[in-house]
Design a protein around this motif. Structure first.
Motif, PDB file in Angstrom:
ATOM      1  N   ALA A 193     -76.634  11.018  35.322  1.00 57.87           N
ATOM      2  CA  ALA A 193     -77.907  11.531  35.840  1.00 57.87           C
ATOM      3  C   ALA A 193     -77.920  11.369  37.347  1.00 57.87           C
ATOM      4  CB  ALA A 193     -79.094  10.788  35.226  1.00 57.87           C
ATOM      5  N   LEU A 194     -78.485  12.358  38.028  1.00 58.58           N
ATOM      6  CA  LEU A 194     -78.690  12.293  39.476  1.00 58.58           C
ATOM      7  C   LEU A 194     -80.081  11.718  39.715  1.00 58.58           C
ATOM      8  CD1 LEU A 194     -77.537  13.150  42.307  1.00 58.58           C
ATOM      9  CD2 LEU A 194     -78.897  15.212  42.063  1.00 58.58           C
ATOM     10  N   ASN A 195     -80.125  10.497  40.255  1.00 59.53           N
ATOM     11  CA  ASN A 195     -81.402   9.806  40.479  1.00 59.53           C
ATOM     12  C   ASN A 195     -81.860  10.095  41.900  1.00 59.53           C
ATOM     13  OD1 ASN A 195     -81.082   8.502  37.932  1.00 59.53           O
ATOM     14  ND2 ASN A 195     -79.575   7.192  38.902  1.00 59.53           N
ATOM     15  N   ILE A 196     -82.783  11.019  42.044  1.00 66.60           N
ATOM     16  CA  ILE A 196     -83.185  11.436  43.383  1.00 66.60           C
ATOM     17  C   ILE A 196     -84.607  11.966  43.321  1.00 66.60           C
ATOM     18  CG2 ILE A 196     -82.231  13.752  43.007  1.00 66.60           C
ATOM     19  CD1 ILE A 196     -81.505  13.846  45.965  1.00 66.60           C
ATOM     20  N   PRO A 197     -85.435  11.636  44.301  1.00 67.05           N
ATOM     21  CA  PRO A 197     -86.778  12.232  44.312  1.00 67.05           C
ATOM     22  C   PRO A 197     -86.667  13.759  44.347  1.00 67.05           C
ATOM     23  CG  PRO A 197     -86.608  10.458  45.912  1.00 67.05           C
ATOM     24  CD  PRO A 197     -85.211  10.714  45.436  1.00 67.05           C
ATOM     25  N   VAL A 198     -87.416  14.422  43.479  1.00 67.37           N
ATOM     26  CA  VAL A 198     -87.271  15.883  43.396  1.00 67.37           C
ATOM     27  C   VAL A 198     -87.639  16.565  44.694  1.00 67.37           C
ATOM     28  CG1 VAL A 198     -87.529  16.056  40.910  1.00 67.37           C
ATOM     29  CG2 VAL A 198     -89.559  15.992  42.348  1.00 67.37           C
ATOM     30  N   GLU A 199     -88.473  15.901  45.526  1.00 68.19           N
ATOM     31  CA  GLU A 199     -88.830  16.534  46.789  1.00 68.19           C
ATOM     32  C   GLU A 199     -87.652  16.612  47.751  1.00 68.19           C
ATOM     33  OE1 GLU A 199     -90.380  14.012  45.445  1.00 68.19           O
ATOM     34  OE2 GLU A 199     -90.597  12.284  46.806  1.00 68.19           O
ATOM     35  N   ASN A 200     -86.554  15.917  47.438  1.00 67.97           N
ATOM     36  CA  ASN A 200     -85.363  15.985  48.278  1.00 67.97           C
ATOM     37  C   ASN A 200     -84.440  17.134  47.882  1.00 67.97           C
ATOM     38  OD1 ASN A 200     -86.372  13.730  49.454  1.00 67.97           O
ATOM     39  ND2 ASN A 200     -84.706  12.365  48.913  1.00 67.97           N
TER      40      ASN A 200
ATOM     41  N   PRO B 233     -82.331  17.371  37.913  1.00 68.52           N
ATOM     42  CA  PRO B 233     -82.342  16.007  38.463  1.00 68.52           C
ATOM     43  C   PRO B 233     -83.111  15.044  37.577  1.00 68.52           C
ATOM     44  CG  PRO B 233     -83.920  17.389  39.622  1.00 68.52           C
ATOM     45  CD  PRO B 233     -83.140  18.298  38.710  1.00 68.52           C
ATOM     46  N   ASN B 234     -82.678  13.765  37.626  1.00 65.85           N
ATOM     47  CA  ASN B 234     -83.340  12.671  36.899  1.00 65.85           C
ATOM     48  C   ASN B 234     -83.324  12.873  35.388  1.00 65.85           C
ATOM     49  OD1 ASN B 234     -84.182  11.320  39.378  1.00 65.85           O
ATOM     50  ND2 ASN B 234     -85.572  13.063  39.604  1.00 65.85           N
ATOM     51  N   ARG B 235     -82.377  13.688  34.933  1.00 65.37           N
ATOM     52  CA  ARG B 235     -82.166  13.863  33.495  1.00 65.37           C
ATOM     53  C   ARG B 235     -80.690  13.678  33.203  1.00 65.37           C
ATOM     54  NH1 ARG B 235     -84.581  19.325  31.278  1.00 65.37           N
ATOM     55  NH2 ARG B 235     -83.716  18.409  29.397  1.00 65.37           N
TER      56      ARG B 235
ATOM     57  N   PHE C 174     -88.916  24.748  47.204  1.00 69.72           N
ATOM     58  CA  PHE C 174     -89.220  26.171  47.068  1.00 69.72           C
ATOM     59  C   PHE C 174     -90.317  26.387  46.026  1.00 69.72           C
ATOM     60  CE2 PHE C 174     -88.599  30.647  46.702  1.00 69.72           C
ATOM     61  CZ  PHE C 174     -88.581  30.943  45.345  1.00 69.72           C
ATOM     62  N   GLU C 175     -90.164  25.740  44.860  1.00 68.56           N
ATOM     63  CA  GLU C 175     -91.146  25.907  43.796  1.00 68.56           C
ATOM     64  C   GLU C 175     -92.515  25.382  44.220  1.00 68.56           C
ATOM     65  OE1 GLU C 175     -88.595  27.602  40.763  1.00 68.56           O
ATOM     66  OE2 GLU C 175     -90.702  27.584  41.232  1.00 68.56           O
ATOM     67  N   GLU C 176     -92.530  24.275  44.978  1.00 67.55           N
ATOM     68  CA  GLU C 176     -93.794  23.707  45.440  1.00 67.55           C
ATOM     69  C   GLU C 176     -94.529  24.682  46.360  1.00 67.55           C
ATOM     70  OE1 GLU C 176     -94.127  20.761  43.170  1.00 67.55           O
ATOM     71  OE2 GLU C 176     -95.384  20.544  44.936  1.00 67.55           O
ATOM     72  N   PHE C 177     -93.777  25.313  47.282  1.00 66.28           N
ATOM     73  CA  PHE C 177     -94.404  26.280  48.183  1.00 66.28           C
ATOM     74  C   PHE C 177     -94.940  27.479  47.398  1.00 66.28           C
ATOM     75  CE2 PHE C 177     -94.101  24.576  52.230  1.00 66.28           C
ATOM     76  CZ  PHE C 177     -92.827  24.104  52.546  1.00 66.28           C
ATOM     77  N   VAL C 178     -94.171  27.937  46.398  1.00 67.37           N
ATOM     78  CA  VAL C 178     -94.622  29.087  45.604  1.00 67.37           C
ATOM     79  C   VAL C 178     -95.896  28.731  44.845  1.00 67.37           C
ATOM     80  CG1 VAL C 178     -94.039  30.582  43.668  1.00 67.37           C
ATOM     81  CG2 VAL C 178     -92.323  30.089  45.408  1.00 67.37           C
ATOM     82  N   ALA C 179     -95.908  27.546  44.214  1.00 68.13           N
ATOM     83  CA  ALA C 179     -97.114  27.117  43.493  1.00 68.13           C
ATOM     84  C   ALA C 179     -98.308  27.010  44.437  1.00 68.13           C
ATOM     85  CB  ALA C 179     -96.849  25.772  42.810  1.00 68.13           C
ATOM     86  N   GLN C 180     -98.039  26.518  45.634  1.00 68.85           N
ATOM     87  CA  GLN C 180     -99.111  26.405  46.636  1.00 68.85           C
ATOM     88  C   GLN C 180     -99.671  27.781  46.976  1.00 68.85           C
ATOM     89  OE1 GLN C 180     -97.819  24.463  50.208  1.00 68.85           O
ATOM     90  NE2 GLN C 180     -99.674  24.909  51.320  1.00 68.85           N
ATOM     91  N   SER C 181     -98.786  28.777  47.070  1.00 65.13           N
ATOM     92  CA  SER C 181     -99.251  30.128  47.416  1.00 65.13           C
ATOM     93  C   SER C 181    -100.178  30.690  46.345  1.00 65.13           C
ATOM     94  CB  SER C 181     -98.051  31.054  47.619  1.00 65.13           C
ATOM     95  OG  SER C 181     -97.460  31.393  46.388  1.00 65.13           O
TER      96      SER C 181
END
Length: 1007
Positions: free
Chosen positions: A60-67, A6-8, A73-80
């Motif tokens: 390019a797909l212009n979208i907030p990555v949190e969407n 996304p966004n690239r 998934f990656e954010e939760f894994v990093a949080q763990s």
């Protein structure tokens, strides 16, 4: 594909590879465009616009990555992992469960294609890694019994993952099932031996031994050891002929240090071809004269030792009208490799087969210079990973798979001067360092141009550098001056120009006529008066040919385009030679009209319609509706991106004598200049337009520009200068029977009256202007006048009537949708509430207004609202918070140059220090406020600050303080004598009641 990155920008070529692998149909590009259009319609139906943008060389797909669920998934894994490091394993388990809960089956299930499946496998691998980490944590927490079922299924589904077997063995053993744990090991070993021919790793073997020994505590940490890299066998071929075809390296090569090192690393590093089984390929692209060949040859010489079997070189003449064919180059290469001419076949495929066979066991470097297209390169690529290829091209060649692409720009300023120094010698450049820098600048830091200038000076040792610099400053002669021997900039650019189709040539010529430093993609539509899609394709053709540069717009907006100075000069020469004066004039008028339409639409959205502004009556070219939609939802932000173009547009309209268009564009741009405090731009554009309309004898245009200039002087708090412009503007509008313009000027004159303390005249003028605004239907100006009338009534203590006016003004602002006007009225309502002691209501008004101005990036408005909130906090007794927010207001006011707010905040901070008995601080702040108000010519404000200064100076209890207090008091009495308002009466009472401190030798003053 777009969501995987996304966004690239994903190139169209890569999308084709993803969908059809290596066998795209002839209609592939069309099908992709149709797919994108369908996706856009789908998004649009859901209320989402601009989700997919067209950005060279693809989409390019212009979208907030949190969407995107994969990002979540990656954010939760990093949080763990962070929670594990913090010693919180249970919370880490919860985070991983949230991550795994996002999965529903196999990633990208049902989609085929090499690239898509590669992305899916990466996602699947990350999922399994998260599963393994979750299992490890659960085991560490003693939850082994509940995991056995899940682990049994996972081992069945992923029979080659040793970590899963290890987790299952630990879970079984800890559950008292030692035999089953050992059976799991035997099953793992049998599977690995049968499927891969390898024994289990150290971790599984250690677990088996621990279970056999009956160890009481089996660890659950997974230990993964990477196997040592296998030794690389380098085949040694018996070479009969070793070609050495590289051109000579250049002795004065300079710059490109980082890029040079990157090329060498790719060609010789451990990540090269033999490690991956591919042929390392580098594509160096850039405009003519930027030094692509020089860099490529220099790097090729640097790595010759890494390619002992030879180096092949060919000029494919891509920039000429007769590019070399792959068939022709293969004949030359085969002869260079020792193949007899009689043994060279006639067909391209057969020659390519022999070529690859000859290179199959060799380590060779192939340098292909000035390539036009991928079709020239593909048959010349070796098949052996021991070889490498370097390609130079004026186009980006994005279709070469796996190539490392390097975009080469001009030299840095210092490097360009060093190049000149190496050509001319150190002493000659050091004798005229400023002229050397000027020469580099005039050459656009283009290496070829710098070389030509250096060569010309080297052949004329009696010339000073200044002489050539002066000749180059004449833009009409610059390209002629940059000719020497066989070298010439014009010829270099001509090669690229002649390779363009006719419509692209015309667009290049017309674009060069624009004076703006850069321009948006849609400007081609205006210049050509063509279909937007066709104009966009032509512009991208210019980018591909390296004749126009593309760069990111502000805040990730649409890209901006710009010229290199020498290319612009070339294109303008061609425009003068090939396009008629009428065609050039009409094209520029359309482009400037488009910027005017953009500014007018932004004004409408900011003020709710064509209010508070005048326009000329000249017919305009109407841009496509899609262009105006770019303004949504923040018109000022969009217009801000066109700020340089607006200024340049006014300047160019003035040069061309387009008087009606010029003053209209200058007045429309005022909306941006006022909102963002671009006072220098406001002044320069207005004065340019004013000079033109005066020369043209355009009285309405003169009146409009004088009105604008007077408005600017009001914003800069220069009331005398404002009157010098507004009074003749009022006379001209009356002579032209222009009631709307007359009322706009009268409104501003009334504001000057209020600044000077002449409340009665201000109210009279506001009333006259209000009648006209109501008559002509200018609702936003009506709201402005009502708000300002209310301010005058507040000064007179008539709160009820003032609030009636303010409520009417607020309703108008909300009816027309003018958020800016709404914020201004809310500020007045906050002031009214403060004066009446209604603190809560004042706080609500200022807070709501603050949200509006921040949303619109109105920094002047933000300074005002913070000042209002600071006063609220003072009244509530929250002095620390008040001090903090007032300091914020002060810093913002100083940054944007809003001196009235600066003075008022300094005054308020001084009053607060005075109330706390901090007399030195109070005297300092109030003294600063007095100076500001005095310099601005604002007697009411100055008198108020002087009264506070007198009281603060009294508190110093010193002879110096006493003198300062008496001076301030006398000055205040003198100003108050000319003011007639409730507030002035109150200030007189403060002065009469003050108790000066008696200091020996200082006479006491009397009222």
């Amino acid at each position: 594909m777009l969501a995987l990155e996304p966004n690239r920008v994903i190139s169209v070529d890569r999308l084709m590879d993803a969908i059809w692998d290596d066998e795209p149909p002839s209609t592939a590009r069309v099908q992709i465009h149709i797919c994108v259009s369908g996706l856009r319609r789908t998004f649009s139906a859901l209320g989402l616009t601009d989700v997919i943008s067209t950005r060279p060389p693809g989409y390019a797909l212009n979208i907030p990555v949190e969407n995107i669920d994969a990002h979540q998934f990656e954010e939760f894994v990093a949080q763990s992992y962070s929670l594990v490091e913090a010693g919180k394993p249970q919370e880490a388990v919860t985070a991983l469960q949230s991550a795994l809960g996002l999965w529903y089956g196999t990633a990208l299930d049902g989609l085929q294609g090499r690239i898509i499946r590669g992305g899916a496998l990466q996602l699947q691998e990350r999922r399994l890694a998260a599963v393994e980490e979750w299992l490890r944590l659960e085991l560490s927490l003693g939850h082994h019994v509940n995991l056995i079922g899940d682990l049994t299924v996972l081992v069945r589904d992923h029979p080659l993952r040793e970590r899963l077997y290890a987790h299952l063995m630990v879970a079984l053993y800890r559950s008292g099932r030692q035999a089953e744990a050992l059976e799991t090991y035997r099953m793992a070993r049998a599977t690995l031996v049968e499927e891969l021919g390898i024994e289990p790793g150290d971790e599984l073997r250690r677990l088996e031994q621990a279970i056999l020994r009956g160890d009481g505590d089996i660890g659950d940490e997974a230990v993964t050891e990477q196997p040592p890299a296998a030794p690389r066998d380098t085949p040694i071929a018996a070479v009969q002929v070793v070609p050495r075809q590289l051109p000579a390296a250049i002795a004065d090569f300079t710059g490109r240090t980082g890029t040079f090192a990157d090329i060498v690393d790719v060609l010789t590093g451990p990540d090269g071809g033999e490690a991956s089984g591919t042929v390392p390929t580098i594509v160096i692209s850039g405009r003519g004269g930027v030094g692509k060949t020089t860099l490529a040859v220099q790097a090729a010489h640097a790595v010759r030792g890494h390619f002992p079997d030879g180096q092949l070189f060919a000029d494919l003449r891509g920039g000429s009208g007769r590019p070399a064919s792959a068939l022709e180059i293969l004949e030359r290469f085969l002869r260079g490799l020792g193949v007899d001419g009689s043994a060279i076949p006639d067909t391209l495929d057969e020659r390519a087969e022999i070529y690859r066979s000859r290179l199959g066991e060799r380590r060779m470097l192939v340098l292909l210079d000035d390539v036009m297209s991928e079709s020239q390169v593909t048959p010349l690529l070796p098949g052996s990973s021991g070889c490498a290829v370097v390609v130079t091209s004026r186009t980006r060649l994005t279709g070469l798979p796996g190539a490392r692409r390097i975009e080469l720009g001009v030299l840095e300023r210092g490097r360009a001067v060093i190049l000149l120094e190496r050509i001319l010698g150190e002493q000659r450049v050091r004798d005229e360092p400023e002229q050397a820098a000027a020469l580099a600048e005039l050459c656009g830091h283009l290496p070829l141009a710098v070389r030509i200038a250096g060569a010309k000076l080297a052949s004329r040792p009696h010339w000073q550098l200044r002489r050539l610099a002066d000749r180059l400053r004449d833009e009409n002669r610059r390209l002629d001056e940059l000719e020497h021997g066989d070298l010439g900039i014009r010829a270099s650019i001509e090669v690229s120009y002649q390779g363009l189709p006719g419509p692209a040539k015309r667009l290049l010529r017309l674009l060069s006529l624009l004076e703006t430093p850069d321009f948006p993609g849609w400007v081609g539509v205006c210049l050509l008066d063509e279909d937007p899609a066709e104009a966009e394709d032509l512009l991208e053709a210019l980018v591909d040919a390296q004749l126009v540069d593309a760069g990111a717009g502000p805040a990730k907006s649409a890209p901006r385009y710009r010229f290199h100075d020498l290319i612009r000069t070339f294109a303008r020469d061609r425009a003068l030679a090939e396009d008629s004066a009428a065609d050039r004039s009409a094209s520029l008028r359309r482009a400037l009209s488009a910027w005017l339409a953009l500014a007018k639409e932004a004004h409408r959205r900011e003020y709710g319609g064509d209010y508070t502004i005048l326009h000329s009556g000249e017919a305009r070219w109407s841009p496509p509706p899609a262009l105006l939609e770019r303004l949504s939802p923040h018109p000022m932000n969009c217009l801000d991106g066109e700020r340089a173009a607006l200024v340049a547009g006014v300047r160019q309209a003035a040069q061309l004598g387009f008087d009606e268009l010029c003053w209209d564009l200058a007045l429309a741009a005022e909306t941006l200049f006022e909102a963002r405090s671009y006072f220098d731009d406001w002044r320069s554009t207005t004065e340019l337009a004013l000079g033109l309309v005066r020369r043209k004898g355009n009285p309405r245009g003169v009146a409009a520009m004088l009105y604008s200039l007077g408005s600017l002087r009001i914003f800069q708090l220069e009331p005398d200068a404002a009157l010098e412009a507004l009074e003749p503007a009022l006379r001209l509008f009356k002579e032209q029977n222009e009631p709307h313009g007359w009322a706009l000027v009268l409104r501003n004159l009334a504001y000057v009256d209020s600044l000077r303390g002449d409340t009665k005249q201000a109210i009279r003028r506001y009333g006259e202007a209000l009648e006209v605004f109501q008559l002509v239907g200018d609702r936003t100006s009506e709201a402005h006048v009502l708000s300002n009338l209310a301010r005058s009534l507040l000064d007179g203590g008539e709160y009820a009537e003032a609030e009636t006016y303010l409520e009417r003004a607020l309703k108008i602002a909300r009816d027309v949708g003018s958020r800016r006007s709404e914020a201004q009225v809310l500020y007045r309502l906050g002031e009214s509430a403060l004066r009446q002691g209604q603190i809560d209501r004042a706080g609500r008004s200022f807070t709501l207004a603050l949200r509006i101005v921040r949303d619109g990036a109105d920094h002047i408005g933000e300074a005002y609202m913070l000042y209002g909130l600071g006063q609220v906090y003072v009244r509530e007794g929250r002095h620390d918070q008040a001090h903090m927010i007032l300091e914020q207001s002060l810093a913002l006011a100083v940054r944007v140059g809003e001196r009235l707010v600066e003075g008022r905040v300094r005054h308020e901070l001084g009053e607060q220090a005075l109330a706390r008995g901090r007399f030195e601080e109070a005297a300092a702040r109030l003294g600063q406020a007095v100076e500001i108000f005095r310099s601005l010519g604002l007697p009411p404000f100055e008198a108020r600050a002087l009264v506070g200064l007198a009281e603060a100076s009294d508190g110093l209890a010193s002879e110096e303080g006493a003198h300062a207090a008496e001076d301030a008091a006398r000055a205040a009495w003198a100003l108050l004598a000319g003011l007639d308002s409730v507030e002035a009466d109150g200030l007189r009472d403060r002065l009469a009641l003050r108790q000066p401190v008696a200091v020996p030798g200082t006479p006491r003053a009397t009222g």
